[in-house]
Structures are given as C-alpha cells and as structure tokens.
Design a protein around this motif. Structure first.
Motif, PDB file in Angstrom:
ATOM      1  N   LEU A  63      -7.251  96.816 -31.490  1.00  0.00           N
ATOM      2  CA  LEU A  63      -6.549  95.617 -30.016  1.00  0.00           C
ATOM      3  C   LEU A  63      -5.713  95.051 -30.218  1.00  0.00           C
ATOM      4  O   LEU A  63      -4.221  94.781 -29.799  1.00  0.00           O
ATOM      5  CB  LEU A  63      -8.267  94.970 -29.963  1.00  0.00           C
ATOM      6  N   GLY A  64      -5.423  94.304 -31.819  1.00  0.00           N
ATOM      7  CA  GLY A  64      -4.157  93.137 -31.932  1.00  0.00           C
ATOM      8  C   GLY A  64      -3.027  94.147 -32.197  1.00  0.00           C
ATOM      9  O   GLY A  64      -2.265  93.570 -31.472  1.00  0.00           O
ATOM     10  N   ALA A  65      -3.164  95.532 -32.927  1.00  0.00           N
ATOM     11  CA  ALA A  65      -2.153  96.329 -32.947  1.00  0.00           C
ATOM     12  C   ALA A  65      -1.305  96.939 -31.741  1.00  0.00           C
ATOM     13  O   ALA A  65      -0.672  96.888 -31.481  1.00  0.00           O
ATOM     14  CB  ALA A  65      -1.685  97.744 -34.127  1.00  0.00           C
ATOM     15  N   GLY A  66      -2.561  97.354 -30.762  1.00  0.00           N
ATOM     16  CA  GLY A  66      -1.957  97.773 -29.481  1.00  0.00           C
ATOM     17  C   GLY A  66      -1.397  97.104 -28.248  1.00  0.00           C
ATOM     18  O   GLY A  66      -0.325  96.826 -28.173  1.00  0.00           O
ATOM     19  N   SER A  67      -2.573  95.119 -28.412  1.00  0.00           N
ATOM     20  CA  SER A  67      -1.521  94.432 -28.069  1.00  0.00           C
ATOM     21  C   SER A  67       0.007  94.552 -27.749  1.00  0.00           C
ATOM     22  O   SER A  67       0.954  93.660 -27.612  1.00  0.00           O
ATOM     23  CB  SER A  67      -2.367  93.267 -28.005  1.00  0.00           C
ATOM     24  N   LEU A  68       0.067  93.744 -30.081  1.00  0.00           N
ATOM     25  CA  LEU A  68       1.912  93.959 -30.103  1.00  0.00           C
ATOM     26  C   LEU A  68       2.964  95.078 -29.926  1.00  0.00           C
ATOM     27  O   LEU A  68       3.858  94.922 -29.005  1.00  0.00           O
ATOM     28  CB  LEU A  68       1.333  93.829 -31.625  1.00  0.00           C
ATOM     29  N   ILE A  69       2.045  96.312 -30.156  1.00  0.00           N
ATOM     30  CA  ILE A  69       3.151  97.760 -29.531  1.00  0.00           C
ATOM     31  C   ILE A  69       3.722  97.153 -27.897  1.00  0.00           C
ATOM     32  O   ILE A  69       3.843  97.336 -27.510  1.00  0.00           O
ATOM     33  CB  ILE A  69       2.270  98.860 -29.547  1.00  0.00           C
ATOM     34  N   THR A  70       2.227  96.893 -27.219  1.00  0.00           N
ATOM     35  CA  THR A  70       2.846  96.777 -25.458  1.00  0.00           C
ATOM     36  C   THR A  70       3.545  95.530 -26.003  1.00  0.00           C
ATOM     37  O   THR A  70       4.546  95.276 -24.774  1.00  0.00           O
ATOM     38  CB  THR A  70       1.669  96.768 -24.966  1.00  0.00           C
ATOM     39  N   PHE A  71       3.850  94.733 -26.235  1.00  0.00           N
ATOM     40  CA  PHE A  71       4.432  93.419 -25.933  1.00  0.00           C
ATOM     41  C   PHE A  71       6.272  93.888 -26.548  1.00  0.00           C
ATOM     42  O   PHE A  71       6.885  93.025 -25.445  1.00  0.00           O
ATOM     43  CB  PHE A  71       3.573  92.190 -26.507  1.00  0.00           C
ATOM     44  N   THR A  72       6.017  94.891 -27.289  1.00  0.00           N
ATOM     45  CA  THR A  72       7.449  94.940 -28.327  1.00  0.00           C
ATOM     46  C   THR A  72       8.219  95.905 -27.558  1.00  0.00           C
ATOM     47  O   THR A  72       9.530  95.632 -27.116  1.00  0.00           O
ATOM     48  CB  THR A  72       7.027  95.386 -29.345  1.00  0.00           C
ATOM     49  N   SER A  73       7.541  96.724 -27.019  1.00  0.00           N
ATOM     50  CA  SER A  73       8.288  97.823 -25.746  1.00  0.00           C
ATOM     51  C   SER A  73       8.425  97.617 -24.518  1.00  0.00           C
ATOM     52  O   SER A  73       9.398  97.534 -24.207  1.00  0.00           O
ATOM     53  CB  SER A  73       6.569  98.751 -25.659  1.00  0.00           C
ATOM     54  N   ALA A  74       7.313  96.251 -23.996  1.00  0.00           N
ATOM     55  CA  ALA A  74       8.314  95.959 -22.795  1.00  0.00           C
ATOM     56  C   ALA A  74       8.996  94.672 -23.295  1.00  0.00           C
ATOM     57  O   ALA A  74       9.933  95.128 -22.184  1.00  0.00           O
ATOM     58  CB  ALA A  74       6.638  95.296 -22.507  1.00  0.00           C
ATOM     59  N   MET A  75       9.431  93.680 -24.601  1.00  0.00           N
ATOM     60  CA  MET A  75      10.523  93.308 -24.604  1.00  0.00           C
ATOM     61  C   MET A  75      12.335  94.210 -24.602  1.00  0.00           C
ATOM     62  O   MET A  75      12.785  93.698 -24.291  1.00  0.00           O
ATOM     63  CB  MET A  75      10.802  92.911 -25.968  1.00  0.00           C
ATOM     64  N   GLY A  76      11.513  95.334 -24.963  1.00  0.00           N
ATOM     65  CA  GLY A  76      12.602  96.180 -25.505  1.00  0.00           C
ATOM     66  C   GLY A  76      13.002  97.262 -24.169  1.00  0.00           C
ATOM     67  O   GLY A  76      14.535  97.409 -23.624  1.00  0.00           O
ATOM     68  N   PHE A  77      11.881  97.188 -22.868  1.00  0.00           N
ATOM     69  CA  PHE A  77      12.857  97.580 -21.729  1.00  0.00           C
ATOM     70  C   PHE A  77      13.678  96.637 -21.622  1.00  0.00           C
ATOM     71  O   PHE A  77      14.933  97.345 -20.779  1.00  0.00           O
ATOM     72  CB  PHE A  77      11.515  98.120 -20.815  1.00  0.00           C
ATOM     73  N   ILE A  78      13.235  95.547 -21.309  1.00  0.00           N
ATOM     74  CA  ILE A  78      14.216  94.187 -21.062  1.00  0.00           C
ATOM     75  C   ILE A  78      15.381  94.807 -21.621  1.00  0.00           C
ATOM     76  O   ILE A  78      16.929  94.207 -20.547  1.00  0.00           O
ATOM     77  CB  ILE A  78      13.187  93.146 -21.047  1.00  0.00           C
ATOM     78  N   GLY A  79      15.428  94.234 -22.440  1.00  0.00           N
ATOM     79  CA  GLY A  79      16.190  93.962 -23.615  1.00  0.00           C
ATOM     80  C   GLY A  79      17.210  95.710 -23.153  1.00  0.00           C
ATOM     81  O   GLY A  79      19.141  95.069 -23.134  1.00  0.00           O
ATOM     82  N   SER A  80      16.790  96.854 -22.831  1.00  0.00           N
ATOM     83  CA  SER A  80      18.184  98.115 -22.961  1.00  0.00           C
ATOM     84  C   SER A  80      18.921  98.001 -21.594  1.00  0.00           C
ATOM     85  O   SER A  80      19.479  98.035 -20.960  1.00  0.00           O
ATOM     86  CB  SER A  80      16.757  98.890 -23.528  1.00  0.00           C
ATOM     87  N   VAL A  81      17.818  97.537 -20.487  1.00  0.00           N
ATOM     88  CA  VAL A  81      18.236  97.772 -18.662  1.00  0.00           C
ATOM     89  C   VAL A  81      19.269  96.224 -18.821  1.00  0.00           C
ATOM     90  O   VAL A  81      20.191  97.134 -18.212  1.00  0.00           O
ATOM     91  CB  VAL A  81      16.632  97.060 -17.872  1.00  0.00           C
ATOM     92  N   GLN A  82      19.159  95.060 -19.389  1.00  0.00           N
ATOM     93  CA  GLN A  82      19.993  93.572 -19.391  1.00  0.00           C
ATOM     94  C   GLN A  82      20.941  94.089 -20.454  1.00  0.00           C
ATOM     95  O   GLN A  82      21.730  93.608 -20.469  1.00  0.00           O
ATOM     96  CB  GLN A  82      19.186  92.519 -19.544  1.00  0.00           C
ATOM     97  N   GLU A  83      20.748  94.485 -21.501  1.00  0.00           N
ATOM     98  CA  GLU A  83      21.717  95.414 -21.892  1.00  0.00           C
ATOM     99  C   GLU A  83      21.855  93.637 -23.094  1.00  0.00           C
ATOM    100  O   GLU A  83      22.703  92.964 -23.538  1.00  0.00           O
ATOM    101  CB  GLU A  83      23.408  95.077 -21.683  1.00  0.00           C
TER     102      GLU A  83
END
Length: 271
Positions: free
Chosen positions: A80-100
């Motif tokens: 649960l911890g690893a899955g939650s961290l991965i989900t949060f990290t992925s969302a951060m990556g998507f936002i970072g790439s879209v907004q550069e």
C-alpha cells in the motif's frame, strides 16, 4: 551585407530553437508513456495490497485477517505504501512535464530514486517472509479444519464457507488428504465428512457418505500453486517497475536537459 548576415543568424537561431522545441516535445511524449506505465504498475501494487488486506472472498485474506499475523500485515502495508508513493510520484511527473517545471521534474527524479531503492528492498523482504507466511498459511488451514462445524464458533462460518468452496471447486478434501477430517471433533459421527468433499449439493456442514465416494486428494497442491502464483505475480510487477524506472529516470534527465536548452530561447509570446 550586415542585414543579410543578421537574417542568416536569425534564421539559424530560429531553426535551432525549433529543433530544441521539437526535442522537448518528443522527450515529453516518451516520458509520459513510460510514466503512464509506471503509474499503471503502481496502481496494480496498490490494488494488490488492498486485496490482500481487505478482501473477504478468498481463503488467504480471511485466514490472515487477525492482527496476530504480522508478516502478512507487513507485506500488505508495504504494498500500500509503495503503491501510494508511486501514484503520487507519477502525478507529480505528469504535472512537471506538462508545465515543463524543472523543479517538479527534479523532485520527481529524487522520488524515483527513493522508489527504486524501495523496490529493490521489497522482493528481498517478501522472499524472506515467504516461508514464514507459508508456514502460517498451513497452520491456519489446519486450525480451520479443526474448528469447522463448531456451533459455538458461528463467527467462523465465513472461513468454513470459503474452505467448502475450495474443496468443492477443486474436488479435493482436507489440506493433505481426506483423513485429516478424522481430527475434527465437531461431527455427530466419526464417519462424517464435509459435504463439500463430495459431489453432494447439500448445504450442510457434514454428510454421511461412503469413504469411496469422497474426494481423496488433498487441497495442499492447489493452495500452494495459488500461493506461488500470487508471489510470482507480485515479483513480476516489481521487476517491471524496476525496468520502467530505469527508463523513466533517463528520460527525466533528457527532458530536463532539453527544457534547460529551450529556455535559452523563450517563446516570442513571452517576450
């Protein structure tokens, strides 16, 4: 002459700017593809952990629902911890790439390194706990067989019903064979066995049937296969995550490098 040189220099600058911008878009595309794969695998880990912890329709989850089984709870919360961290990290990556946003992408890469270390540690812990969990698994099944049909333990009926479903569907009886039911003291007679150990459709805990009409094979083989398959699935998800993370970290570095170059020539709309 000066004007012509200026035009050529401006053309070269615009050309370099366009090429750099195209590289940024290409790296963003590849980054988001692999980040999407990373997110999907993370959600699978999260779902696996939730299923392991809360599902009451499979024997494994029901048997290990008590707080005494620390290894299973540890694995569940780790997933649960690893899955939650991965989900949060992925969302951060998507936002970072879209907004550069270089800051978000740099933070994303740091989280990726943290998750990578966690993913390396996780299979080691799982395989260390595997034998302990397997031993507890067999012990709990034996306990369920001993308690089966006890009228003073009505709260255990869910466990008994799931065991009945396993025996009926797999056409097996007991953990190692049908003779294990001789240890059960809740039968009205010593010749009785669970109705699920026969082809009977009766909804009773025990039936009086001849021994030669019962399923003779134990369920241990099927249960062990189910257990091993789930361990393999978890290992496969983990290995896929590690491979994906290697690509994602490299793509993040390339994307950051190209965004930095692109910022040398800001868009005309920003000027």
């Amino acid at each position: 002459m000066f004007t012509e040189d200026t035009r050529q220099l401006q053309f070269k600058t615009e050309n370099r700017k366009m090429k750099t911008r195209n590289k940024v878009l290409a790296w963003k595309y590849y980054f988001n593809v692999f980040n999407g794969i990373f997110l999907a695998l993370g959600i699978m880990l999260l779902t696996f952990g939730l299923w392991l912890l809360f599902d009451r329709n499979n024997l494994f989850s029901v048997l290990f629902s008590s707080g005494e089984n620390q290894p299973v709870s540890c694995i569940s919360f780790m997933l649960l911890g690893a899955g939650s961290l991965i989900t949060f990290t992925s969302a951060m990556g998507f936002i970072g790439s879209v907004q550069e946003t270089k800051c978000l992408l740099a933070t994303y890469m740091c989280f990726q390194v943290l998750v990578f270390v966690t993913q390396i540690t996780m299979p080691v812990l799982v395989f260390q706990m595997k034998e302990v969990v397997h031993h507890q698994w067999n012990k709990r099944i034996d306990e369920v067989i001993s308690e089966y049909g006890n009228k003073s333990l009505a709260e255990k009926e869910l466990e008994w019903n799931i065991l009945n479903a396993v025996q009926h569907n797999m056409e097996c009886c007991g953990r190692y064979d049908v003779t294990q039911w001789e240890k059960n003291k809740n039968k009205e007679s010593s010749t009785q066995i669970p109705c699920s150990c026969t082809k009977s459709s009766l909804k009773e805990w025990f039936c009086d049937v001849p021994r030669n009409s019962t399923y003779s094979m134990g369920c241990e083989k099927y249960l062990d296969t189910w257990f091993e398959n789930n361990v393999l699935i978890l290992t496969g998800i983990n290995i896929s995550l590690l491979i994906t993370q290697i690509f994602v970290i490299k793509l993040t570095m390339q994307l950051l490098r190209n965004i930095r170059k692109n910022n040398i020539w800001p868009d005309e709309s920003d000027e």
